[in-house]
Design an enzyme around this catalytic site. Structure first.
Site, PDB file in Angstrom:
ATOM      1  N   GLU A 114     -17.754  18.362   3.725  1.00  0.00           N
ATOM      2  CA  GLU A 114     -17.010  19.113   2.710  1.00  0.00           C
ATOM      3  C   GLU A 114     -17.674  18.989   1.341  1.00  0.00           C
ATOM      4  O   GLU A 114     -17.781  19.961   0.597  1.00  0.00           O
ATOM      5  CB  GLU A 114     -15.549  18.639   2.681  1.00  0.00           C
ATOM      6  CG  GLU A 114     -14.858  18.973   4.004  1.00  0.00           C
ATOM      7  CD  GLU A 114     -13.363  18.709   4.055  1.00  0.00           C
ATOM      8  OE1 GLU A 114     -12.907  17.733   3.429  1.00  0.00           O
ATOM      9  OE2 GLU A 114     -12.657  19.486   4.716  1.00  0.00           O
ATOM     10  N   VAL A 123      -2.096  -7.327  -4.103  1.00  0.00           N
ATOM     11  CA  VAL A 123      -1.746  -8.472  -3.264  1.00  0.00           C
ATOM     12  C   VAL A 123      -3.022  -9.258  -2.966  1.00  0.00           C
ATOM     13  O   VAL A 123      -3.982  -8.724  -2.427  1.00  0.00           O
ATOM     14  CB  VAL A 123      -1.072  -8.012  -1.960  1.00  0.00           C
ATOM     15  CG1 VAL A 123      -0.794  -9.222  -1.069  1.00  0.00           C
ATOM     16  CG2 VAL A 123       0.212  -7.266  -2.270  1.00  0.00           C
ATOM     17  N   GLY A 150       0.805  -1.228   0.000  1.00  0.00           N
ATOM     18  CA  GLY A 150       0.000   0.000   0.000  1.00  0.00           C
ATOM     19  C   GLY A 150       0.831   1.267   0.000  1.00  0.00           C
ATOM     20  O   GLY A 150       1.701   1.442   0.840  1.00  0.00           O
ATOM     21  N   PHE A 175      -0.707   7.151   2.801  1.00  0.00           N
ATOM     22  CA  PHE A 175       0.075   7.976   3.727  1.00  0.00           C
ATOM     23  C   PHE A 175       1.025   7.117   4.569  1.00  0.00           C
ATOM     24  O   PHE A 175       2.194   7.441   4.730  1.00  0.00           O
ATOM     25  CB  PHE A 175      -0.852   8.765   4.652  1.00  0.00           C
ATOM     26  CG  PHE A 175      -1.556   9.903   3.959  1.00  0.00           C
ATOM     27  CD1 PHE A 175      -0.841  11.004   3.530  1.00  0.00           C
ATOM     28  CD2 PHE A 175      -2.922   9.879   3.741  1.00  0.00           C
ATOM     29  CE1 PHE A 175      -1.464  12.071   2.890  1.00  0.00           C
ATOM     30  CE2 PHE A 175      -3.566  10.929   3.097  1.00  0.00           C
ATOM     31  CZ  PHE A 175      -2.839  12.024   2.676  1.00  0.00           C
ATOM     32  N   ASP A 186      -4.811   3.131   8.488  1.00  0.00           N
ATOM     33  CA  ASP A 186      -6.222   2.780   8.689  1.00  0.00           C
ATOM     34  C   ASP A 186      -6.444   1.309   9.025  1.00  0.00           C
ATOM     35  O   ASP A 186      -7.355   0.966   9.776  1.00  0.00           O
ATOM     36  CB  ASP A 186      -7.030   3.081   7.400  1.00  0.00           C
ATOM     37  CG  ASP A 186      -7.328   4.555   7.233  1.00  0.00           C
ATOM     38  OD1 ASP A 186      -6.836   5.361   8.045  1.00  0.00           O
ATOM     39  OD2 ASP A 186      -8.050   4.911   6.279  1.00  0.00           O
ATOM     40  N   ALA A 233      -5.171  10.700   8.018  1.00  0.00           N
ATOM     41  CA  ALA A 233      -3.801  10.772   7.517  1.00  0.00           C
ATOM     42  C   ALA A 233      -2.763  10.833   8.650  1.00  0.00           C
ATOM     43  O   ALA A 233      -1.734  10.154   8.592  1.00  0.00           O
ATOM     44  CB  ALA A 233      -3.655  11.995   6.600  1.00  0.00           C
ATOM     45  N   GLN A 234      -3.018  11.641   9.669  1.00  0.00           N
ATOM     46  CA  GLN A 234      -1.991  11.879  10.686  1.00  0.00           C
ATOM     47  C   GLN A 234      -1.507  10.614  11.414  1.00  0.00           C
ATOM     48  O   GLN A 234      -0.299  10.368  11.463  1.00  0.00           O
ATOM     49  CB  GLN A 234      -2.474  12.935  11.690  1.00  0.00           C
ATOM     50  CG  GLN A 234      -2.166  14.360  11.268  1.00  0.00           C
ATOM     51  CD  GLN A 234      -0.680  14.587  11.019  1.00  0.00           C
ATOM     52  OE1 GLN A 234       0.171  14.075  11.752  1.00  0.00           O
ATOM     53  NE2 GLN A 234      -0.355  15.309   9.975  1.00  0.00           N
TER      54      GLN A 234
END
Lengths: 428, 428
Positions: free
Chosen positions: B174, B83, B15, B18, B305, B322-323
């Site tokens: 958003e 994969v 993967g 991030f 995640d 993301a963080q």
């Protein structure tokens, strides 16, 4: 199609390319109802498609929503529709979303790739006339390099890294140059595991020179530039077939290549109902008089690539390029108003502003009517002219930023496989 | 897969999001061989996908070629591969392009949309987790407006202009804000023939507030902003089904809508072979210890995640954002080197930098650990932070130019239907 009739005469324009948009802009301010039909909701700036294929520009920055070009004109209507048939007796068009009557019809349907009847070439080679086609080519190029990493068979690997471009016109020349720069500047960094020196770029041209429509000096210099970039130029060679693996020619020359781009010809994109032999001339174009009226009609016109306006200098019609299309659209706008007001029409006179092609970084050739030049300055002129003719301020800014970046960094960043292509077309 | 073994231990990272990229950057400078596998050749900046869907940004400017991120690292290898299975007994992965052995494995496969088993919702609603999905949504929105022009049935026309967004997290909020601005600023100009006032945007949230993970103030303010933009907010309502025409809920409320965006949940994207019940926790994530080791393994890790690292504060794992992914990737890089050198590992401690969401022009909410604010300044902070975290100088410039243009001109120009979506999915 539910477009209400007004007291104004209705003009249907088929196609939102250079010709159609140029005409619509002119007419929409006047006392006519303009209905523009296109199968895409955007106008494509075709001269930069090769930069989309080679990762230099995003597709969105060389296309522009047609609705937005003409958003301030109250008499303008756009419909996303493919026109299937023209009925010139009863004055209506048949489209995928219904029929629509017209008082005046303008065919600006442009041109499409001409495979000269070879279905294998049509099936296996790539064209570069539309944004989806250009994105497919971008994906294919990148996918082939990823696949080249996976094979231990040297012949297969070379085939995956071989590019054959058929046709030495501006499209072929510009694409070959861009690919050569990618080979030099990007591949060795992106694929350190791969001997990218064996990637070969071939350009195959049936006649004796590249850029046939341009000056001899431009043609010779373009060859020079390409050779310096390591492109193999094969002149006086005609490609006879491509079966997905091997390109055959009318000589002993063959190429094993996984990517073949067919840029060897276009023909008019005629529409059923207006494609009878009486109108059609060489290159499948509609014969028009100097007022762009299709032969035999007063109220049906053709402009741009689809129109063949024969003159003494150009017995087979004007070149299929942006300039004649823009000028014809503009002039027809004036003439239609004259026609409506029963004034006499003015004949179209082509103002040849010249031609240009870019081969790569600091390398372009420009033929102006009075002045021909090549090299760095030509390259800047090429960029300036293309930025100027792009539609939309945002597009110009984004393209400019990309070119600046690509120039300073020797890079092309838009190399994403967003829509994988190979599996769809049944490659292995 | 023909990647030659070196004397260094081999780390396979599954993967290029991030987490995976953050780890690869850290490791590729060290004495390990890093193989990154991803089914796309690009990294996606997911927080800006909603701007692609709504025509504000080009897809290419929020994605970045993975090869390019890591082009200067000699120990780094990228392969475009999906994969299919992990064999943790014999230490290899099975992929679409062959098997590959590993010494260490890091699962960074991220998350996917969670439809909670409802196949009709999965079939008919739109997701927005990937670039192709975002482009499909962009096409669908535009195609629906074109179709709305063609129908004289008022109910059908309204359905074509109705948007139901399921889920009031950052994505839903958003997207709703962006759609509301399009409705206000662009539709009336683009579609003068259409009464675009009847276009309705609904956001349906199962709990009692929007932006559940953020502060109460942010949540309340986001609601205010959305209401001012004319978005209909339905709280404490759970969507139970969508059959392509009607959205049903657990209340009397139903919506007739042609566009339904499912942003109501994600789940870990587990891979066969490492998906046994013993590892899997709530949300289909892999249970890891504070060193990101998957339960029961010393040499198999999970980050981002897909990893569920339960702590006292976060019994169900860190937020899927993301963080945490970036920080875990970075920290794991250090820990793997410690592991290889047989040193003791350092536990991961999440540094919560806060959260933010933008609702529209001059309207955002920002929760920093010590400071919470909303409005114009928050909006500038949001833009600055997103520009800063984008990968690539060119991407930053292009995004900046676009935002500047969109701000000054109240516009979003990338509204092209480049890949028509509706016919493919079997809509009528």
């Amino acid at each position: 199609m539910n477009i209400p009739r007004t007291s104004y005469p209705r003009v249907i324009i088929i196609g939102g390319g250079f010709a159609g948009v140029s005409l619509a802009k002119k007419l929409s301010k006047q006392e006519v109802q303009v209905v523009l039909l296109d199968k895409n909701n955007y106008h494509t700036f075709q001269p930069l498609l090769y930069q989309v294929s080679t990762g230099g520009l995003e597709p969105d920055s060389i296309a522009y929503p047609i609705r937005k070009i003409l958003k301030n004109f109250p008499n303008f209507h756009f419909r996303l529709a493919e026109v299937n048939e023209i009925n010139s007796e009863n004055n209506y068009v048949k489209t995928g979303i219904g029929d629509l009557k017209f008082d005046y019809l303008v065919v600006a349907s442009g041109s499409k790739t001409n495979y000269f009847g070879n279905s294998e070439i049509e099936k296996y080679s790539m064209a570069m006339k539309t944004i989806p086609q250009s994105l497919n080519l971008r994906s294919l190029i990148l996918e082939n390099f990823e696949d080249a990493l996976l094979t231990s068979d040297l012949h297969e690997r070379n085939a995956l890294m071989n590019f054959v471009i058929v046709g030495g016109g501006p499209t072929g020349v510009e694409l070959a140059g861009a690919l050569a720069e990618i080979k030099k500047g990007i591949l060795p960094k992106d694929y350190p595991d791969l001997d990218t020196r064996s990637a070969q770029i071939h350009i195959v041209q049936s006649s004796g020179c590249l850029l046939k429509g341009m000056s001899k000096k431009a043609s010779r210099k373009a060859e020079d530039f390409l050779e310096k970039l390591g492109v193999n130029i094969w002149k006086n060679v005609r490609v006879t077939n491509y079966d997905g693996k091997t390109v055959t020619t009318n000589t002993d020359l063959t190429f094993k290549a996984a990517t073949v781009v067919w840029a060897a010809g276009v023909k008019g994109a005629t529409i059923k109902g207006l494609d009878a032999e009486d109108f059609i001339t060489r290159g499948n174009r509609l014969e028009v008089n100097t007022f762009n009226q299709v032969k035999g009609f007063e109220h049906i016109f053709a402009i741009g690539d689809i129109a063949c306006m024969a003159t003494e200098d150009t017995p087979y019609g004007l070149p299929m390029m942006a300039q004649p299309a823009i000028q014809q659209g503009d002039q027809l706008g004036d003439n239609m108003l004259r026609l409506i007001e029963k004034q006499s029409l003015k004949p179209f006179v082509y103002n040849d502003k010249g031609a240009m092609a870019t081969i790569g970084r600091n390398k372009a050739v420009v033929d102006l009517p009075k002045f021909k030049f090549q090299g760095v300055f030509a390259w800047f002129v090429w960029m300036f002219v293309h930025l100027f003719f792009l539609i939309g301020f945002r597009n110009r800014m984004v393209v400019f930023v990309n070119w600046l970046y690509n120039y300073v960094r020797f890079d092309r960043e838009a190399r994403l496989i967003i829509r994988p292509f190979k599996n769809k077309k049944g490659f292995n």
